[in-house]
Design an enzyme around this catalytic site. Sequence first.
Site, PDB file in Angstrom:
ATOM      1  N   GLN A 199       0.831  -1.224   0.000  1.00 21.95           N
ATOM      2  CA  GLN A 199       0.000   0.000   0.000  1.00 21.95           C
ATOM      3  C   GLN A 199       0.858   1.264   0.000  1.00 21.95           C
ATOM      4  O   GLN A 199       0.443   2.304  -0.523  1.00 21.95           O
ATOM      5  CB  GLN A 199      -0.929   0.021   1.227  1.00 21.95           C
ATOM      6  CG  GLN A 199      -2.047  -1.006   1.209  1.00 21.95           C
ATOM      7  CD  GLN A 199      -1.648  -2.279   1.913  1.00 21.95           C
ATOM      8  OE1 GLN A 199      -0.488  -2.681   1.904  1.00 21.95           O
ATOM      9  NE2 GLN A 199      -2.619  -2.951   2.514  1.00 21.95           N
ATOM     10  N   ASP A 240      -6.140   1.598  12.586  1.00 22.62           N
ATOM     11  CA  ASP A 240      -7.351   0.827  12.268  1.00 22.62           C
ATOM     12  C   ASP A 240      -8.265   0.675  13.474  1.00 22.62           C
ATOM     13  O   ASP A 240      -9.475   0.493  13.332  1.00 22.62           O
ATOM     14  CB  ASP A 240      -6.983  -0.546  11.710  1.00 22.62           C
ATOM     15  CG  ASP A 240      -6.480  -0.394  10.286  1.00 22.62           C
ATOM     16  OD1 ASP A 240      -5.317  -0.007  10.114  1.00 22.62           O
ATOM     17  OD2 ASP A 240      -7.288  -0.591   9.364  1.00 22.62           O
TER      18      ASP A 240
HETATM   19  O1  MRU Z   1      -5.185  -3.466   5.098  1.00 23.05           O
HETATM   20  P1  MRU Z   1      -5.467  -2.007   4.857  1.00 23.05           P
HETATM   21  O2  MRU Z   1      -4.819  -1.476   3.641  1.00 23.05           O
HETATM   22  O3  MRU Z   1      -6.939  -1.705   4.943  1.00 23.05           O
HETATM   23  O4  MRU Z   1      -4.781  -1.307   6.106  1.00 23.05           O
HETATM   24  C1  MRU Z   1      -4.884   0.083   6.242  1.00 23.05           C
HETATM   25  C2  MRU Z   1      -4.047   0.631   7.297  1.00 23.05           C
HETATM   26  O5  MRU Z   1      -3.483  -0.057   8.121  1.00 23.05           O
HETATM   27  C3  MRU Z   1      -3.999   2.116   7.363  1.00 23.05           C
HETATM   28  O6  MRU Z   1      -2.745   2.539   7.780  1.00 23.05           O
HETATM   29  C4  MRU Z   1      -5.065   2.555   8.377  1.00 23.05           C
HETATM   30  O7  MRU Z   1      -6.323   2.001   8.056  1.00 23.05           O
HETATM   31  C5  MRU Z   1      -5.270   3.951   8.424  1.00 23.05           C
HETATM   32  S1  MRU Z   1      -6.303   4.470   7.142  1.00 23.05           S
HETATM   33  C6  MRU Z   1      -6.582   6.114   7.306  1.00 23.05           C
END
Ligand code: MRU
Length: 347
Positions: A199, A240
Amino acid sequence: MDTLRWIGDSATGKLALIDQTRLPGECIEIELQTAEQVWEAIKMLRVRGAPAIGIAAAYGMVIGMQSADSDDVGSWFSQLEKVIDYLASSRPTAVNLFWALDRQRQVAERLRKSQSLEEIATALLDEAGAIHEEDRQMCRAIGRHGAGLLANTSGVLTHCNAGGLATADYGTALAVIFSAHEDGKKLHVYADETRPLLQGARLTAWELKQRGIDVTVICDSTAAQVMREGRVQAVITGADRIAANGDVANKIGTYQLALVAAAHEIPFYVAAPTSTFDLSLENGNQIPIEQRNSGEVTHIFGYQTVPDGVDVYNPAFDVTPAHLIRALICEKGIIDPVTRQEVKNIV
Ligand code: MRU
């Protein structure tokens, strides 16, 4: 292009969103018209990031109720609970998912006695729109509150993607960077690539480049060296789920980043809206951690990198203890020090 947008009315409308699995190669929108498609989009990270998952689920409720029997209140409400349970089963860690579904349940229950089922369906769409708009406002406020923390910073490191793609449109961790940049601050961002799903490399680098902010992508294992070389003076990530004592669940790798930042006496900040706080949990040990498919580790975009038959451990998130976090930035202000009492005072 909006991260997510609703097209049409509550009875026949659909959810359009950027398919984040296709970035950075292609920026394309997909349209979701069934609860199964919304579930799949969340599960497969077509839409991802805690706030964006919550917004998608709120609209997913509207879609899931389009097939409900509007002549029978009992069966309509029983479908409501089924759709909530179904969407809630898509991913376990980001609390915004459950928070948004609960808001939708409360709207429907509040209107149960006074409104028709058609009116309640419209109210669900209005609520999803409100969650979407509130997230926009929260992200802007997070940016404003956090920008000052970067006053003496020229290099900043971030992990995963906590930008516009993870939210309604401006981000949480990246909102702080965007806001400082808009104030004229010159920043160089180091983006961890964020294995296994990249990501940071695919999404954060894409967003920063689009906004004209200097960005360098590093392997996750390069972070300590970047700190040792004095290239960054702050680390900032999203979250999260945040427990009542300030422990933070975020993308796997965040905890080791916080440890390495502490070893270099570099402040470690976490930015998240209050919808990401779960005050029902005493501490981070109670946060459910999503375990994902081993294929995400054994294969990189279709190419096998691990021998057949080798065991893999692939938790999607980890927990960073509150004592490693210099401050939490939310739309209501800055939580510093990160203590149970201070979280209670502000959230
Ligand atoms: O697995 P993901 O891509 O949904 O994980 C996202 C994250 O860990 C982000 O850093 C977190 O959700 C913050 S989003 C503003």
